[in-house]
Design an enzyme around this catalytic site. Structure first.
Site, PDB file in Angstrom:
ATOM      1  CB  SER A 254       0.374   0.059   0.153  1.00 51.02           C
ATOM      2  OG  SER A 254       1.609  -0.482  -0.292  1.00 51.02           O
ATOM      3  CE  LYS A 255      -5.379  -5.467  -1.840  1.00 52.42           C
ATOM      4  NZ  LYS A 255      -6.355  -4.444  -1.568  1.00 52.42           N
ATOM      5  NE  ARG A 256       4.760  -0.406  -2.742  1.00 52.35           N
ATOM      6  CZ  ARG A 256       5.737   0.032  -1.956  1.00 52.35           C
ATOM      7  NH1 ARG A 256       6.893  -0.581  -1.924  1.00 52.35           N
ATOM      8  NH2 ARG A 256       5.561   1.105  -1.210  1.00 52.35           N
TER       9      ARG A 256
END
Ligand code: GLU
Length: 491
Positions: A254-256
């Site tokens: 994910s973006k994380r």
């Protein structure tokens, strides 16, 4: 004789491609280039509701940025076009009708309301979801009645209710599904548009695709495709499903974890060489240890056999490290050219444009070791360009020094610098090191205020090299400004 390698990247233009999509394209491309095969770009744009304006252009730009050139595709054409599925609707319709005629598919007239009610009931009864096959055995009279009522049907595939459907995947091995778990899926919608399944199969066959490389999330669709291939009497391609990319903590990427769409990496100052190398090694490896590989080496060494079921990890730290390596390997001219657009965009507005390219070229060696991304370069170098430095004068005062002693030190330094006829690293070193001794202070007690004076910062490239690039005039002016700041401070 084996058929020539023909692989396709078949994105749906529903948004900006992420690393996972691009990795698929890259494996397709590497496999095609390694084998001397053909790489095809096909746009799967039949889901009108999910189409996003500009997505096709974005995908193409991303592929081009990485140098993933296609041999056949929307813009370049080819013998098997058109390469937009939305321009091939007749083919899908004919194919669906053919399966109806053959008895492998049927028209379904169920209304969306009925299907929704059915779905709710299945959920309530904790039954697996799926079409209940109400229209599978309509009599000709029933069909005629629906038709004359003007109901537009969909075409559903008649999935065998018993037995199994399997296929061999190059990565996952033999994959087998119970037919009883596959419902009579829609092939053609009532508006005449195909579903992904139908269009995908029709085109992979029509375009003579030899190998289908795609994400693991499509595995469960593959038995439906196999069933259709059989019904059409076509030979299915080889399947290579890739494991999903995970973050270092093994959760879904994910973006994380630093995942972005492909051109965001470009805009952040990652080099295409880096991205190419980095993405190719997500789920493929040469030998489990080689990290740095050029495009040419990857093409030469790529093999489907070394693609793995595990190891598709996206590690942002590794990416940043790798980008640093690639930035350091650039020639100064190359780095200058690549840095210029970032400097143009990122340096404060009050700095005069166009930037002096020769000056930028002189600055680059000083940050080449430190920059991890091109987008960091404006921040790392802005003091080379700006006229005014804004810093806290307290930063000028080194350990065991006062405002006054610093002021005096800088004044002397300024006086000694003034008469210099050549102004370079060696001259400055030869002048300033002994000066500290002469003044009875440690080298750092002279160098550190000088560093802050000429740059406004405490962490910079090496002092003398930096002063050389800044030039005598600018250095003296900045030292004088520092002296003035200190005077204010001590008055
Ligand atoms: N259009 C599908 C996608 O967006 C293609 C999947 C496949 O390669 O079959 O991923």
């Amino acid at each position: 004789m084996t058929a020539p390698v023909r692989v396709r990247f078949a994105p749906s233009p529903t948004g900006r491609p992420q690393v996972g999509n691009i990795r698929t394209a890259m494996f397709d491309w590497l496999f095609a280039r390694h084998t001397g095969g053909t790489f095809i770009l096909r746009i799967e744009d039949t889901d009108v509701t999910r189409k996003v304006e500009g997505a096709v252009e974005y995908i193409m730009e991303g592929l081009k940025w990485l140098g993933l050139d296609w041999d056949e595709g929307p813009d370049v054409g080819g013998d098997y076009g058109p390469y937009y599925q939305s321009q091939r609707l007749d083919l899908y319709k004919q194919a669906a009708e053919r399966l109806v005629e053959q008895g492998n598919a049927y028209y379904c007239y169920c209304s969306p309301e009925r299907l929704e009610a059915m779905r709710k009931e299945q959920v309530a009864r904790k039954q697996p979801p799926g079409y209940d096959r109400l229209c599978r055995n309509l009599s000709p009279q029933e069909t005629a009645a629906k038709e004359s009522a003007g109901i537009k049907p969909v075409v559903r595939f008649k999935v065998p209710t018993e037995g199994q459907t399997g296929f061999h995947d190059l990565i996952y091995g033999d994959v087998v599904f119970e037919n009883s778990n596959i419902d009579d899926f829609v092939m053609l919608k009532s508006d005449g548009y195909p579903t992904y399944h139908l269009a995908n199969v029709v085109d992979d066959h029509a375009m003579k695709i030899s190998h289908v490389i795609r994400g693991e999330d499509w595995i469960s669709s593959t038995p439906r495709h196999i069933l259709m291939y059989r019904a059409f009497g076509y030979e299915p391609p080889q399947y290579i499903h890739n494991p999903l990319i995970l973050g270092p903590d093994r959760s879904k990427l994910s973006k994380r974890h630093g995942a972005m769409s492909i051109l965001e990496y470009r805009d952040d100052g990652y080099l295409p060489e880096t991205m190419f190398n980095f993405i190719a090694l997500i789920g493929w490896s040469l030998d489990d240890k080689t990290e740095l590989m050029t495009r040419q080496q990857l093409v030469e060494n790529f093999s489907l056999e070394r693609m793995g079921k595990t190891g598709a990890i996206f590690n942002k730290e590794k990416l940043d490290w790798m980008n640093g390596v690639y930035i350091r390997s650039l020639t100064i001219d190359d780095l200058t050219q690549r840095a210029l657009p970032f400097l143009d965009k990122g340096l404060p507005e009050n700095i005069k444009r166009p930037l002096d390219v020769d000056y930028v070229r002189q600055v680059m060696p000083l940050i080449q070791e430190r920059a991890k991304k091109l987008a960091e370069i404006p921040e790392l170098t802005k003091f080379f360009f700006t006229e005014e430095l804004n810093y806290d004068p307290a930063l000028l005062i080194a350990k065991n020094m006062t405002a006054e002693s610093t002021l005096k030190t800088l004044e002397v330094a300024s006086q000694r610098i003034q008469p210099l006829s050549s102004f370079n690293e060696e001259v400055l070193e030869a002048l300033l090191r002994p000066l500290a001794e002469e003044l009875g202070i440690k080298a750092g007690q002279l160098f550190s205020p000088l560093r802050t004076a000429v740059s406004g910062e405490t962490a910079t490239p090496p002092l003398f090299e930096m002063m050389e690039v800044l030039g005598k005039g600018r250095c003296l002016k900045r030292i004088d400004e520092a002296v003035a700041k200190l005077k204010k401070l001590s008055s």
